[in-house]
Design a protein around this motif. Structure first.
Motif, PDB file in Angstrom:
ATOM      1  N   ALA A  92     -16.529 -19.915   3.203  1.00  0.00           N
ATOM      2  CA  ALA A  92     -15.625 -18.799   2.933  1.00  0.00           C
ATOM      3  C   ALA A  92     -14.221 -19.092   3.432  1.00  0.00           C
ATOM      4  O   ALA A  92     -13.225 -18.841   2.742  1.00  0.00           O
ATOM      5  CB  ALA A  92     -16.165 -17.527   3.583  1.00  0.00           C
ATOM      6  N   LEU A  93     -14.106 -19.628   4.652  1.00  0.00           N
ATOM      7  CA  LEU A  93     -12.799 -19.964   5.200  1.00  0.00           C
ATOM      8  C   LEU A  93     -12.154 -21.083   4.389  1.00  0.00           C
ATOM      9  O   LEU A  93     -10.946 -21.046   4.113  1.00  0.00           O
ATOM     10  CB  LEU A  93     -12.947 -20.390   6.660  1.00  0.00           C
ATOM     11  N   ASP A 115     -12.845 -18.491  -9.096  1.00  0.00           N
ATOM     12  CA  ASP A 115     -13.353 -18.531  -7.724  1.00  0.00           C
ATOM     13  C   ASP A 115     -14.375 -19.654  -7.562  1.00  0.00           C
ATOM     14  O   ASP A 115     -14.393 -20.343  -6.536  1.00  0.00           O
ATOM     15  CB  ASP A 115     -13.996 -17.189  -7.354  1.00  0.00           C
ATOM     16  N   TYR A 116     -15.196 -19.847  -8.585  1.00  0.00           N
ATOM     17  CA  TYR A 116     -16.177 -20.935  -8.535  1.00  0.00           C
ATOM     18  C   TYR A 116     -15.461 -22.284  -8.533  1.00  0.00           C
ATOM     19  O   TYR A 116     -15.834 -23.201  -7.784  1.00  0.00           O
ATOM     20  CB  TYR A 116     -17.127 -20.839  -9.728  1.00  0.00           C
ATOM     21  N   GLY A 117     -14.426 -22.388  -9.346  1.00  0.00           N
ATOM     22  CA  GLY A 117     -13.663 -23.630  -9.396  1.00  0.00           C
ATOM     23  C   GLY A 117     -12.979 -23.946  -8.076  1.00  0.00           C
ATOM     24  O   GLY A 117     -12.916 -25.114  -7.674  1.00  0.00           O
ATOM     25  N   VAL A 118     -12.492 -22.918  -7.401  1.00  0.00           N
ATOM     26  CA  VAL A 118     -11.866 -23.111  -6.093  1.00  0.00           C
ATOM     27  C   VAL A 118     -12.879 -23.675  -5.109  1.00  0.00           C
ATOM     28  O   VAL A 118     -12.589 -24.609  -4.348  1.00  0.00           O
ATOM     29  CB  VAL A 118     -11.280 -21.783  -5.569  1.00  0.00           C
ATOM     30  N   ARG A 119     -14.081 -23.109  -5.121  1.00  0.00           N
ATOM     31  CA  ARG A 119     -15.098 -23.569  -4.164  1.00  0.00           C
ATOM     32  C   ARG A 119     -15.490 -25.018  -4.426  1.00  0.00           C
ATOM     33  O   ARG A 119     -15.837 -25.748  -3.504  1.00  0.00           O
ATOM     34  CB  ARG A 119     -16.323 -22.666  -4.231  1.00  0.00           C
ATOM     35  N   LYS A 120     -15.453 -25.452  -5.671  1.00  0.00           N
ATOM     36  CA  LYS A 120     -15.888 -26.803  -6.014  1.00  0.00           C
ATOM     37  C   LYS A 120     -14.769 -27.841  -5.942  1.00  0.00           C
ATOM     38  O   LYS A 120     -15.034 -29.044  -6.008  1.00  0.00           O
ATOM     39  CB  LYS A 120     -16.491 -26.814  -7.427  1.00  0.00           C
ATOM     40  N   THR A 121     -13.526 -27.401  -5.820  1.00  0.00           N
ATOM     41  CA  THR A 121     -12.386 -28.319  -5.785  1.00  0.00           C
ATOM     42  C   THR A 121     -11.959 -28.570  -4.348  1.00  0.00           C
ATOM     43  O   THR A 121     -11.810 -27.631  -3.561  1.00  0.00           O
ATOM     44  CB  THR A 121     -11.210 -27.743  -6.596  1.00  0.00           C
ATOM     45  N   GLU A 122     -11.769 -29.834  -4.009  1.00  0.00           N
ATOM     46  CA  GLU A 122     -11.349 -30.205  -2.659  1.00  0.00           C
ATOM     47  C   GLU A 122      -9.999 -30.903  -2.633  1.00  0.00           C
ATOM     48  O   GLU A 122      -9.316 -30.890  -1.606  1.00  0.00           O
ATOM     49  CB  GLU A 122     -12.381 -31.131  -2.011  1.00  0.00           C
TER      50      GLU A 122
END
Length: 549
Positions: A92-93, A115-122
């Motif tokens: 989450a952070l 939001d899903y794309g944000v979580r999977k992108t580093e």
């Protein structure tokens, strides 16, 4: 330079165990900071930071640690054409960090990632954002080598993670070793507002693991190496501190209020049961709730819809709640780091106040925790002194024991047992804390007041009697259950102490029977008694003849 502007500090020397919160390893050069915002004091410090001397930003929640990284560290690093790696301990952070980074560097991805794309992108060009658990994979990927070689800064947010999570994650010690060995060519910045548990392990890891290549070649020692620790004093003036005996005691307060409540339960089962007892008013979230609509809504909107949100430590960092309707925090924890991290989930507007309710703990709770923690620590002592045969016996004993926690405290290897050193360091600190409460006659309430810089007042003392009278009035004529009996005992003992009476049986306060409690009620000159044949409170018109010491 900031430290040159500091007034000299008068030092008072006394021996402090490394398991005491006051202990500070010599590795740290602590620099007191007077500003409200981290960036105001540290912007001019950035140019003097080097990989040789790590940086520790010790500042409470809400003082702008993250904003300092986005607004000051990132531009400075990019001006030098160096890369930046941001690491956190929670998904989450990390997701919030990614959104902030995209905004800070004006990344085109911010307009197209879900939001899903944000979580999977580093990877966001010169800035990468990931979680600590992804570091081994990131380091092992050969395609990342060129980018990592240009690394200028590594920022480890919520650095207390290494010790706080160690008791349920036996890989924390390995992750700390990776951070202090694989990023020695970059400036390592550690940040947290709850530093007590991590200072010693981090100092040990940095001192044992760091290797300056030029000095290794010359075979010269690493002299005068320090960690710059920038310390910002916490401010708890916005908190109104309250204590309660059990969650049931919070129901009436909730039912009579229009405000929102955030409750941190100490177990999933207790949390769910409490939510079920408040139909239509409460909702429940824990680590298993991730990716649900309720969880995603909390992350996106920084508020929850129901009057009451009950959660666990899964929410203790990485999620900020910005909601003026949230005015009450309820915490069931006796751990300083955990309690203050939970307290920090509510982000306050200027001059906003918060009602904090901390669950009191019984002497029985303290004794139980002390002996359980002592037993685990003794296993570690046995491990340290064991020969090969004794080690084999200990391994069999651990894996045959009916104690799931032992699977986290030790890891099995080929004919070998590996201890979770960070977990045992945390346990040693907990053991010292429980011993302090158990043997030194320290009240848990006084410990919490000390943590939050809340001096005890005469009003607090008056409340002990008032709370006891309120309890007797509320439950008069009703047979008490076990939880209510324990609450009555604690209220009587606290009121007795407040009135200046010594407790004649301090080691038995959790098992006092009706006759002993009636004797104490008489000493308090209260018009109540407890029936000797049942746990029923009766008023002043009843016969008091069965009281005795």
């Amino acid at each position: 330079m900031l430290c040159s502007e500091m007034k000299p500090i008068e030092l008072k020397v006394r021996l402090v165990s490394k398991f005491n919160d006051e202990f500070e390893p010599r590795f740290y050069e602590t620099i007191p900071c007077a500003s409200r915002w981290v960036g105001d004091d540290l912007e001019t410090e950035i140019p003097r930071w080097t990989p040789r001397n790590p940086v520790f930003i010790d500042a409470p929640v809400g003082r702008g640690k993250s904003s300092f990284v986005y607004q000051k560290v990132l531009p400075y690093a990019l001006s030098l054409k160096r890369n930046v790696l941001l690491i956190s301990n929670r998904v989450a952070l990390s997701a919030q960090q990614k959104k902030d980074v995209m905004k800070a560097i004006d990344s085109p991805l911010q307009d197209c990632l879900t939001d899903y794309g944000v979580r999977k992108t580093e990877k966001f060009g010169p800035v990468w954002v990931t979680t600590i658990h992804r570091i081994p994979a990131l380091l092992s990927d050969p395609e990342n080598k060129t980018w990592l070689n240009k690394l200028g800064f590594v920022v480890m947010d919520e650095a207390h993670f290494f010790t706080s999570d160690a008791q349920f994650n036996n890989g924390c010690d390995g992750l700390l070793e990776l951070i202090t060995t694989k990023f020695q060519h970059a400036v390592r910045i550690f940040m947290t507002g709850t530093s007590w548990d991590i200072l010693e392990p981090l100092a040990e890891a940095e001192l044992n693991n760091y290797r300056d290549i030029s000095r290794v070649i010359m075979n010269s020692p690493l002299e005068n190496r320090v960690c710059y620790r920038y310390f910002f004093e916490p401010d708890y003036s916005h908190i109104n501190l309250n204590f309660f005996d059990n969650l049931e005691a919070m129901k009436e307060i909730i039912m009579n209020s229009q405000d929102k409540f955030l409750i941190f339960s100490d177990s999933k089962q207790r949390g769910r049961e409490f939510v079920n007892s408040l139909p239509d008013r409460a909702m429940y979230l824990d680590a298993d709730s991730k990716e649900t609509p309720e969880w995603n809504s909390l992350l996106s909107n920084h508020m929850f819809d129901k009057q009451v949100l009950v959660t666990t430590a899964a929410l203790d960092c990485g999620i900020d709640i910005i909601d003026p309707a949230l005015k009450h925090l309820v915490i069931l924890s006796d751990d300083r780091v955990t309690l203050l991290q939970m307290l920090g989930r509510k982000r306050l507007a200027p001059n906003e106040k918060i009602e904090l309710y901390v669950k009191n703990v019984t002497r029985k709770h303290i004794n139980d925790r002390y002996w359980r923690t002592r037993g685990h620590c003794r296993l570690y002592d046995r491990y340290l002194n064991a020969d090969k045969h004794e080690l084999s016996q200990l391994m069999n004993e651990i894996w045959n024991a009916d104690d799931p926690m032992l699977r986290q405290l030790f890891r099995p290897g080929k004919e070998m047992l590996y201890p979770n050193k960070l977990a045992f360091f945390k346990l040693r600190k907990r053991l010292e804390f429980y011993r302090h409460l158990k043997d030194d006659g320290i009240e848990f309430e006084d410990v919490i007041r000390n943590w939050l810089d809340k001096a005890k007042t005469e009003t607090d003392d008056d409340d002990c009697m008032a709370q006891l009278v309120d309890f007797c009035e509320q439950f008069e004529g009703i047979e008490l259950n076990d939880v209510q009996v324990d609450s009555l005992r604690q209220r009587i003992v606290r009121a007795l102490k407040q009135r200046g009476h010594s407790e004649p049986q301090p080691k038995r306060v959790d098992t006092l029977k009706q006759a002993a409690l009636n004797n104490r009620l008489q000493r308090l000159e209260l018009p109540y008694m407890i029936r000797s044949d049942a746990w029923i409170i009766e008023g002043e018109n009843n016969d008091r003849s069965d009281t005795c010491s």
